[in-house]
Design a protein around this motif. Structure first.
Motif: not given
Length: 472
Positions: A414-416, A349-351, A356-357
């Motif tokens: 991620a889907i949201q 997520f940070l990248e 990408a969560m």
């Protein structure tokens, strides 16, 4: 049955006062923790802040002997009874001029009471030159205005004024005058009237006249962004309709909104996330937790072999201070461990961002750290993390999972994010339906039902496809 005595051995879990305090402090938010620390400093003589002592030691100047003597000589021993101190001694202020100006600006910005909408309208009514009867009507109208600036219950207000023997023509006349007050559109009885009043204040022209007609009769079509329907109903080109519609959208539907007190809620992060040498690391925010220690002077007094009442009080305060410091240390250590575990799990997520969560639940972090789920829940409750991608609550990084076609898992967050991206990139004249979004997600390997897409879309406050359609 004859009574008898028996000896049994067993184990039970008892929560000591120190453990109860540690658990309670772990679930405190930033603001509550600061209040708890300040309360402990005020009530416990053994606790003191090291940062205040260090700054006080650095800022305290040593008085010069000549200055002290000069000040003593400047003040006479015998003063008249009616003497003014300022005439004899001008001591000056310890605050600098810059500090006084900063304090004045702070008071002006934070301590000034904001004028309410009713007070603003009443001030204008006093300057309108109303007669006694008209002023009474205006007072009733202003008192009936809600926080949005509307006369929401106009039939009741009108009936009340007629009971007070006010003429209908006088009521209409005063209402028209009050509706011309600032802010524009105030005291309207409906949204159409509010928009019409604001348009009356603009320079007349074809665009304004057409906007008035749309505001009076075709607001429903405008809400649907159906420019073609408006073009057919008004017999005007689409580009002209669009210009008038943009003018209406620039108006204020709630004239009283600017007079409503909006208290800003500031959030201070508990931890900071930084990337050093290719590795993500977390650190505590030093500004939210002051440095505390036990007062050495009082600690030296406690060492005396004395059982007096004062000694007992200091010993009790010393024990409570040690409990408090240990609880605060335990809270910081647990928070750091939980935050570091979250960052290790959500490094993608940070990248790369929200899409990408990874799916993560409390049990995953608890098992990795060897603690109970309730401990992780307390450590993440009402606490925030500052990352290069923004400020997020720690619970934001936890989400359920959805199975993929290949047997894997995908995070609901991620889907949201994917649904939000699809809706943002959709053509305005042909928005994507929930079924179409579900098919697009299936093409990406994520199998979700249409109702699941609808649930995620509603959670993000995104309207359905028929409300997002904009006919151009």
């Amino acid at each position: 049955m004859r009574p008898a005595l028996a000896l049994r051995m067993g184990q039970s879990l008892a929560m000591t006062p120190a453990l109860q305090q540690a658990i309670r402090m772990l679930q405190l938010s930033t603001l509550d923790l600061q209040q708890e620390i300040q309360q402990a400093l005020d009530s416990n003589m053994m606790l003191e802040r090291t940062d205040e002592l260090d700054s006080a030691a650095d800022d305290t100047p040593e008085p010069a002997a000549d200055d002290t003597k000069a000040n003593d000589d400047a003040i006479p021993d015998d003063l008249p009874v009616d003497a003014d101190w300022n005439d004899i001694y001008d001591g000056g202020s310890h605050r600098s001029r810059e500090a006084d100006e900063a304090w004045y600006e702070y008071r002006q910005a934070n301590l000034h009471k904001k004028t309410s909408l009713r007070e603003h309208l009443a001030w204008q009514a006093d300057l309108a030159g109303f007669s006694e009867s008209e002023a009474d009507i205006a007072a009733h109208l202003i008192d009936a205005v809600d926080d949005r600036g509307y006369l929401a219950d106009w039939p009741t207000v009108e009936a009340r004024l007629q009971e007070l023997d006010h003429d209908g023509d006088a009521i209409t006349s005063v209402l028209g005058t009050v509706q011309r007050f600032d802010p524009a559109g105030v005291c309207a009885r409906s949204l159409s009237e509010c928009l019409h009043i604001q348009l009356d204040g603009l320079n007349a022209g074809p665009v304004v006249d057409l906007a008035k007609l749309i505001a009076d009769e075709h607001l429903d079509a405008l809400a649907r962004n159906d420019m073609r329907a408006l073009s057919r109903a008004l017999r005007q080109p689409v580009d002209v309709i669009t210009e008038s519609a943009d003018l209406i959208r620039s108006l204020q539907p709630h004239p009283g909104a600017d007079f409503t007190d909006h208290e800003a809620e500031y959030v201070a992060p508990e931890v900071f996330v930084t990337k050093k040498n290719g590795r993500w690391s977390v650190s505590l925010n030093p500004d939210i937790t002051p440095k505390l220690r036990i007062n050495t002077e009082y600690l030296g007094l406690v060492k005396r072999a004395d059982q007096s009442e004062d000694q007992q009080c200091m010993k009790q305060h010393l024990q409570e201070a040690r409990y408090f410091l240990n609880s605060l240390k335990s809270r910081n250590e647990t928070l750091l461990r939980v935050a570091q575990c979250i960052i290790e799990q959500q490094r993608a997520f940070l990248e790369y961002g929200e899409e990408a969560m990874k799916p993560l639940v409390l049990r995953d972090v608890a098992e990795q750290l060897g603690v109970h789920e309730s401990t992780v829940s307390r450590a993440t409750s009402s606490k925030y993390m500052h990352t290069p991608r923004g400020l997020f609550e720690l619970k934001y990084f936890f989400s359920s999972h959805v199975s993929t076609v290949e047997g894997g898992q995908c995070s609901a967050t991620a889907i949201q994010a994917m649904i939000r991206r699809m809706i943002k990139e959709e053509p305005p004249e042909k928005p994507l339906s929930d079924s179409r979004i579900a098919k697009l997600l299936l093409e990406d390997g994520i199998q979700v039902a249409r109702r699941t897409v609808a649930k995620y879309r509603e959670a993000m406050d995104l309207p359905p496809s028929h409300e997002r359609r904009r006919m151009v």
